[in-house]
Scaffold this active site. Structure first.
Site, PDB file in Angstrom:
ATOM      1  N   GLU A 115      46.234  41.597  37.479  1.00  0.00           N
ATOM      2  CA  GLU A 115      46.485  42.399  36.381  1.00  0.00           C
ATOM      3  C   GLU A 115      47.011  43.895  36.631  1.00  0.00           C
ATOM      4  O   GLU A 115      46.330  45.061  36.471  1.00  0.00           O
ATOM      5  CB  GLU A 115      45.083  42.522  35.534  1.00  0.00           C
ATOM      6  N   GLU A 123      41.817  33.363  34.928  1.00  0.00           N
ATOM      7  CA  GLU A 123      40.659  33.904  34.394  1.00  0.00           C
ATOM      8  C   GLU A 123      40.550  33.286  32.862  1.00  0.00           C
ATOM      9  O   GLU A 123      41.614  33.471  32.310  1.00  0.00           O
ATOM     10  CB  GLU A 123      40.502  35.317  34.397  1.00  0.00           C
TER      11      GLU A 123
HETATM   12  C1  FCB Z   1      39.723  40.982  33.525  1.00  0.00           C
HETATM   13  C2  FCB Z   1      39.279  41.376  35.277  1.00  0.00           C
HETATM   14  C3  FCB Z   1      38.301  40.888  35.556  1.00  0.00           C
HETATM   15  C4  FCB Z   1      36.853  40.936  34.535  1.00  0.00           C
HETATM   16  C5  FCB Z   1      37.428  40.415  33.298  1.00  0.00           C
HETATM   17  C6  FCB Z   1      36.442  40.255  32.163  1.00  0.00           C
HETATM   18  O1  FCB Z   1      40.564  42.002  33.071  1.00  0.00           O
HETATM   19  O2  FCB Z   1      40.367  40.766  35.945  1.00  0.00           O
HETATM   20  O3  FCB Z   1      37.843  41.343  36.920  1.00  0.00           O
HETATM   21  O4  FCB Z   1      36.519  42.190  34.552  1.00  0.00           O
HETATM   22  O5  FCB Z   1      38.508  41.110  33.018  1.00  0.00           O
END
Ligand code: FCB
Length: 447
Positions: free
Chosen positions: A170, A353
């Site tokens: 990110e 994620e």
């Molecule tokens: C993302 C991050 C991760 C975590 C989630 C909730 O942006 O990559 O580290 O904090 O959000």
């Protein structure tokens, strides 16, 4: 207990679709005394930055409990583990590889190999060594070179012990949140700094890709981006334009150059004093071919236009929200995936994620997190819908294996499928972990 049902489109993929869990170094490791300082250590000492005034000194103490944590991962029956390497743990101040630091990750990799689990290694999940920040951080091209040097050393050493290398997690958060709005480390607040940091991060990604190609040519490599599908606050053309601009300025700013070799057209409309410094050849480096795209998805975003023709985010309450105040919008996940598929010539996608912070209560040794199970179910269904529409998705990682340090919100938000009691460091599988495990075991039975 609520169950998770595997959608047919995913079941049909068999071994071509993997399930995993994800973590990152700063959020879980602790053992700060065994590494150099990073920008998050410094940020945590500053007033008003972390809501519960905590830091990553101990976190989940994963550095000493890693074996127990990986046993837990085995119990879940996942195919893969996505974790990050802490740059300040493996590289000394003089740029040399730190033996003790790299061995920590080698142990993890050996364990995963031994148990036939895939390792997805993130090379940068926001823990920039502080001494590099002192030298200009992500505003300086020297940091991109330092990143490439670090990646070269790590990849030469770990080679194909990894099943996938991810350059950055990110860059929106590192560049925009860290240098443009200042809610993440290092806390700078300037559009000029934000645009410049984004460019240097993208350059770092491209240079790192070249090193991975050189030293581990057989290991797939890519990047992880977060993209909030952006919606207009109203049907007015001004709001529609605002949503489009927000989407390009905040999210496609990373993906477009990587996939096409140029920034969104919006770059040309930006005032001169916030233009990034782009050198000849940069865009070719940035657009080095990636083998896969990792996407992190949590929620959508809504924008409206401002008087000066820019955009601003609007808080909406159209859907239930998680503890982060994020609307739960699985349909937006499908929209996002199909939208990207229509707009670009995409490489295969991994959802690196997805998950939710919920109001978890540990009662009589159990956490009944039915809402999190619902979140996973609706998002897996949304993903399956995109697959049915032709999007090539190869895997899904739940965020997160366990509760951890949630950046500016400290330990106040719990994203884990495993509960962490921070007083005792005890780990307790929440109902969502059991549901994930059961879903994965029943999938095995049909193979
Ligand atoms: C993302 C991050 C991760 C975590 C989630 C909730 O942006 O990559 O580290 O904090 O959000």
């Amino acid at each position: 207990m609520k169950k998770l049902i595997l959608p047919d489109a995913i079941q049909a993929k068999g071994d071509d679709f993997i399930f995993g869990v994800a973590t990152s170094s700063f959020q879980i490791e602790g053992a700060r005394e065994l590494r150099l300082d990073c920008i998050w250590d410094t940020f945590c000492t500053q007033q008003g930055t972390i809501s519960d005034h905590s830091n990553g000194d101990v976190a989940c103490d994963h550095h000493s409990r890693w074996e127990q944590d990986l046993q837990m991962l085995l119990e879940l029956g996942v195919d893969a583990y996505r974790f990050s390497i802490a740059w300040p743990r493996v590289i000394d101040i003089d740029g040399a590889l730190n033996e003790t630091g790299i061995r920590f990750y080698e142990h993890i990799l050996n364990f995963l190999k031994q148990h036939n689990k895939q390792a997805f290694i993130t090379l940068y999940h926001w823990d920039l060594p502080q001494h590099l920040e002192n030298g200009g951080g992500w505003l300086s091209r020297e940091t991109a070179d330092a990143f490439a040097d670090y990646v070269a050393l790590v990849v030469q050493r770990l080679g194909d012990k990894a099943d996938a290398y991810i350059t950055l997690n990110e860059p929106f958060c590192s560049g925009y949140l860290g240098y443009e709005v200042g809610v993440h480390a290092p806390g700078q607040k300037s559009p000029k700094a934000g645009r410049q940091a984004n460019h240097v991060l993208l350059l770092a990604h491209g240079l790192a890709m070249q090193k991975i190609r050189q030293y581990a040519p057989s290991v797939p490599a890519g990047i992880v981006l977060n993209i909030h599908p952006s919606y207009p606050d109203s049907a007015s053309s001004a709001d529609q334009k605002a949503a489009q601009m927000a989407s390009d300025y905040l999210f496609h700013w990373y993906l477009t150059p990587i996939l096409t070799g140029s920034y969104p057209d919006l770059l040309e409309d930006l005032p001169d004093d916030i233009q990034p410094e782009i050198a000849t050849g940069d865009m070719a480096i940035i657009s080095e071919k990636i083998d896969f795209l990792g996407l992190n998805y949590y929620t959508r975003a809504v924008y409206r236009s401002t008087n000066c023709g820019w955009f601003e985010e609007v808080e909406r309450n159209d859907y239930p929200k998680t503890e982060m105040g994020w609307e739960i919008t699985p349909h937006a996940f499908t929209d996002l995936l199909i939208g990207l598929h229509q707009r670009y010539d995409l490489p295969p996608i991994y959802i690196t994620e997805n998950g939710a912070a919920m109001d978890d209560r540990l009662e009589s040794g159990r956490v009944v997190d039915a809402q999190r199970i619902d979140y996973f179910q609706t998002h897996l269904n949304a993903l399956a819908q995109a697959m049915d529409a032709g999007v090539d998705i190869r895997g899904y990682f739940a965020w997160s294996l366990m509760d951890n340090f949630e950046w500016a919100l400290g330990y106040s938000k719990r994203f884990g499928i495993v509960y962490v009691d921070y007083d005792t460091q005890e780990r307790i599988l929440k109902d969502s972990a059991l549901a994930y495990r059961d879903m994965l075991y029943s999938r095995q039975l049909y193979r």
